[in-house]
Enzyme design. Structure first.
Site, PDB file in Angstrom:
ATOM      1  CG  PHE A 296      -3.402   2.738  -1.208  1.00 16.97           C
ATOM      2  CD1 PHE A 296      -3.531   2.840   0.168  1.00 16.97           C
ATOM      3  CD2 PHE A 296      -4.034   1.677  -1.863  1.00 16.97           C
ATOM      4  CE1 PHE A 296      -4.271   1.905   0.895  1.00 16.97           C
ATOM      5  CE2 PHE A 296      -4.777   0.756  -1.150  1.00 16.97           C
ATOM      6  CZ  PHE A 296      -4.886   0.858   0.220  1.00 16.97           C
TER       7      PHE A 296
ATOM      8  CG  ASN B 222      -0.921   0.238 -14.894  1.00 15.33           C
ATOM      9  OD1 ASN B 222      -0.419   0.798 -13.934  1.00 15.33           O
ATOM     10  ND2 ASN B 222      -2.217   0.257 -15.126  1.00 15.33           N
TER      11      ASN B 222
ATOM     12  CE  LYS C 166      -0.481  -3.853 -12.151  1.00 17.48           C
ATOM     13  NZ  LYS C 166       0.573  -3.016 -11.502  1.00 17.48           N
TER      14      LYS C 166
ATOM     15  CE1 TYR D 115      -4.513  -1.306 -12.313  1.00 18.67           C
ATOM     16  CE2 TYR D 115      -5.806  -3.321 -12.182  1.00 18.67           C
ATOM     17  CZ  TYR D 115      -4.818  -2.493 -11.676  1.00 18.67           C
ATOM     18  OH  TYR D 115      -4.130  -2.860 -10.550  1.00 18.67           O
TER      19      TYR D 115
ATOM     20  CG  ASP E  74      14.264   9.954 -20.418  1.00 19.03           C
ATOM     21  OD1 ASP E  74      14.882   9.642 -19.376  1.00 19.03           O
ATOM     22  OD2 ASP E  74      14.541  10.962 -21.087  1.00 19.03           O
TER      23      ASP E  74
END
Length: 302
Positions: free
Chosen positions: A12, A87, A134, A130, A52
Site C-alpha cells: 500500500f 517488522n 516496529k 505490532y 534469508d
C-alpha cells in the site's frame, strides 16, 4: 541515475513511495511479492518474509543501491509471528547485510507512530505486538547508526490515508463496503466499535514526499523523525467524512468493544506527530488535508 531499492514496494505505502521516487528521477527497484514495475520502476519479485540474509545480500550486491527504503511490514490480518518477522527480524537482517557491503547504502526505515502510546512520548513497552515489533526495529537501527555500522534514518509515520488502503484496515474496509453498496444501488450497513480516539492522519502522498527527501539528504541520518500532520482528528468523524465524500446512503450501528488488543489500538486518547524536526532537517511539511486523502481513497475504491 541514483538507484534506490524499495523493500515492500508493491504494498500500500510502497507503491506511493516508488511513484514519488521515480518522479524525482531515482532509478527505482521495487521489491515485493507482487510485480509493480511501471514506467521508470523496475520490479523484482521476492517474499521478504522468507528471504534469508543470503538472498537479501545477493539482491543488494547485484543492484548496488545508494539507498534502501524499507516499506515492508505486516499489520492487518497478520499473525504475531509474521509481524515480528517482517517488522523486526527483517530490519535486523538488513542492518547486517547493508553493513557488510563494500559501499553501504543509506537505510530509510518506515516506522510507526504507534511505537509511542497516545499522550506518552516514549513508552517503556508498547501495548501491541505490532507496536513492539516496529519499536524493536527502530532501536536496532539507532544502535547500528550510533555504532557507525550503517547510515540510517527512521521515519515514524502516523496513520495513513490514501488510494489503495487495504481492506483489512479500518478506513480501507469501510471504503470497500461503501463501494459495494454503491455498485448494488443500496444502503451500506456498518457496525462499528465505539470509536472515541483522536489520531493524526497523514496523506500517503505526503509520506512519499518525506521518503524522497530522506533519500536525498544525509542531514537526518541517525535520527528518528515523526511524519504526520501534527494535529489529531476524531476517528469517528473521519468515517463520517468518508461516508459524506462517497454519497452512499449508510446506516451505522455501534457495537460493544471486543476484549483483547488488536494490531493497532483504537483505545481512548489522542495521538499526534511532532513534525518540528522533519520540517527543520528536511524542509518537509504536509500539503494534503485528511479530506484530500479520503477523496483519493474513495476514488480508488470506486
Amino acid at each position: 541515475m541514483r538507484r534506490v531499492v524499495v523493500l515492500g514496494g508493491s504494498g500500500f505505502l510502497g507503491r506511493h513511495i516508488c511513484r514519488a521516487l521515480a518522479a524525482s528521477h531515482w532509478d527505482v527497484v521495487c521489491v515485493g511479492r507482487r510485480p509493480h514495475g511501471a514506467g521508470a520502476v523496475r520490479s523484482v519479485r521476492a517474499d521478504l518474509g522468507d528471504a534469508d540474509a543470503g538472498a537479501l545480500a545477493a539482491l543488494l550486491a547485484r543492484e548496488r543501491p545508494a539507498v534502501v527504503v524499507n516499506a515492508a511490514g505486516a499489520v492487518w490480518g497478520a499473525t504475531d509471528a509474521q509481524m515480528t518477522e517482517l517488522n523486526a527480524v527483517l530490519v535486523e537482517r538488513l542492518i547486517d547485510v547493508a553493513g557488510a557491503l563494500p559501499v553501504r547504502p543509506r537505510l530509510v526505515q518506515i516506522g510507526s507512530l504507534h511505537e509511542c502510546a497516545p499522550s506518552a512520548p516514549q513508552p517503556a513497552e508498547p501495548a501491541t505486538v505490532y507496536a513492539r515489533s516496529k519499536a524493536r526495529a527502530t532501536r536496532a537501527l539507532q544502535a547500528a547508526s550510533e555504532a557507525g555500522l550503517v547510515e540510517a534514518v527512521v521515519l515514524r509515520v502516523s496513520n495513513t490515508l490514501g488510494a489503495g488502503a487495504p481492506a483489512g484496515s479500518l478506513l480501507g474496509g469501510i471504503a470497500d463496503r461503501l463501494a459495494a453498496a454503491d455498485r448494488a444501488g443500496g444502503t451500506c450497513r456498518l457496525e462499528l466499535p465505539p470509536l472515541t480516539a483522536r489520531r493524526d492522519f497523514v496523506d500517503t502522498r505526503d509520506v512519499a514526499d518525506a521518503v524522497v527527501r530522506a533519500c536525498a539528504r544525509a542531514a537526518a541520518d541517525g535520527r528518528v523523525l515523526e511524519v504526520g500532520r501534527g494535529s489529531a482528528v476524531g476517528v469517528r468523524a473521519l468515517i463520517d467524512d468518508l461516508i459524506a465524500v462517497s454519497g452512499v446512503p449508510t446506516a451505522i450501528s455501534v457495537r460493544s468493544p471486543a476484549s483483547g488488543t488488536t494490531a493497532r489500538s483504537s483505545s481512548l486518547g489522542e495521538q499526534r506527530a511532532d513534525i518540528r524536526a522533519i520540517r527543520e532537517l528536511l524542509g518537509w511539511q504536509p500539503r494534503f488535508t485528511p479530506r484530500d486523502g479520503l477523496v483519493a481513497l474513495w476514488s480508488a475504491a470506486r
